[in-house]
Design a protein around this motif. Structure first.
Motif, PDB file in Angstrom:
ATOM      1  N   LYS A  43       0.857  -0.992   0.050  1.00  0.00           N
ATOM      2  CA  LYS A  43      -0.103   0.035  -0.053  1.00  0.00           C
ATOM      3  C   LYS A  43       0.903   1.224   0.117  1.00  0.00           C
ATOM      4  N   VAL A  44       1.835   1.330   0.857  1.00  0.00           N
ATOM      5  CA  VAL A  44       2.782   2.283   0.878  1.00  0.00           C
ATOM      6  C   VAL A  44       3.528   2.538  -0.481  1.00  0.00           C
ATOM      7  N   VAL A  45       4.004   1.696  -1.073  1.00  0.00           N
ATOM      8  CA  VAL A  45       4.627   1.591  -2.364  1.00  0.00           C
ATOM      9  C   VAL A  45       3.797   1.892  -3.267  1.00  0.00           C
ATOM     10  N   ALA A  46       2.559   1.699  -3.212  1.00  0.00           N
ATOM     11  CA  ALA A  46       1.644   2.069  -4.244  1.00  0.00           C
ATOM     12  C   ALA A  46       1.469   3.600  -4.125  1.00  0.00           C
ATOM     13  N   GLU A  47       1.396   4.058  -2.959  1.00  0.00           N
ATOM     14  CA  GLU A  47       1.147   5.635  -2.830  1.00  0.00           C
ATOM     15  C   GLU A  47       2.623   6.288  -3.162  1.00  0.00           C
ATOM     16  N   LEU A  48       3.498   5.772  -3.012  1.00  0.00           N
ATOM     17  CA  LEU A  48       4.911   6.382  -3.512  1.00  0.00           C
ATOM     18  C   LEU A  48       5.052   6.506  -5.092  1.00  0.00           C
ATOM     19  N   GLN A  49       4.571   5.490  -5.429  1.00  0.00           N
ATOM     20  CA  GLN A  49       4.686   5.417  -7.028  1.00  0.00           C
ATOM     21  C   GLN A  49       3.663   6.361  -7.622  1.00  0.00           C
ATOM     22  N   HIS A  50       2.425   6.407  -6.937  1.00  0.00           N
ATOM     23  CA  HIS A  50       1.408   7.455  -7.474  1.00  0.00           C
ATOM     24  C   HIS A  50       1.966   8.771  -7.220  1.00  0.00           C
ATOM     25  N   LEU A  51       2.657   9.078  -6.227  1.00  0.00           N
ATOM     26  CA  LEU A  51       3.402  10.353  -5.970  1.00  0.00           C
ATOM     27  C   LEU A  51       4.619  10.853  -6.904  1.00  0.00           C
ATOM     28  N   GLY A  52       5.173   9.693  -7.807  1.00  0.00           N
ATOM     29  CA  GLY A  52       6.094   9.742  -8.409  1.00  0.00           C
ATOM     30  C   GLY A  52       7.253   9.631  -8.015  1.00  0.00           C
ATOM     31  N   LEU A  53       7.575   9.032  -6.632  1.00  0.00           N
ATOM     32  CA  LEU A  53       8.742   9.163  -6.019  1.00  0.00           C
ATOM     33  C   LEU A  53       9.383   7.866  -6.210  1.00  0.00           C
TER      34      LEU A  53
END
Length: 150
Positions: A43-53
């Motif tokens: 879940k955290v990785v998905a959000e970081l990916q969504h943020l472009g990080l």
């Protein structure tokens, strides 16, 4: 102030990937390195990916990599994103709780807001790249259970 588990994990994932060099660990490897459940890490990785990080690629030869934006990301901005910018104390009351009876004349709320702003102001100029400088970077590599960068 205490960070949410997801905020703490997001920062640790960014730090771990910042020292990965050419290695591209999987979400499962990062979860094992950080000793957290895979589902929480995903879940955290998905959000970081969504943020472009973070760049996440599936399949053979896939894995996670920190993007240039992730390397220069402000720690304060990451914390704000995961924590939200709401008040530290719930003065207004939320689902099932009554508003604080002191709120019309309370000075605590303003003091807590100023403290929260100072907290973020201290983190805003700090980048992910800066928080993995020695001695942190080598320590992060030392906890890796997968292929080590180097």
């Amino acid at each position: 102030m205490r960070l949410l588990r997801s905020t703490d994990l997001a920062l640790r994932v960014l730090m771990r990937l910042a020292v990965a060099a050419e290695a591209t660990p999987t979400t499962r490897q990062v979860a094992a390195d950080m000793d957290v459940p895979y589902t929480h890490a995903a879940k955290v990785v998905a959000e970081l990916q969504h943020l472009g990080l973070v760049d996440a690629r599936r399949g053979r030869g896939g894995g996670l990599a920190l993007t240039a934006k992730g390397r220069t990301a402000s720690v304060g901005a990451v914390v704000r994103t995961f924590e939200g910018e709401g008040d530290v104390a719930d003065c207004e009351g939320t689902a099932g709780t009554a508003p604080c009876p002191l709120s019309p004349g309370c000075r605590l709320r303003g003091a807590l807001r100023r403290a929260q702003e100072a907290f973020f102001a201290a983190l805003d100029p700090v980048t992910v790249a800066e928080i993995v400088a020695d001695p942190t970077g080598p320590l992060l590599l030392g906890i890796s259970r997968g292929p080590q960068a180097g």
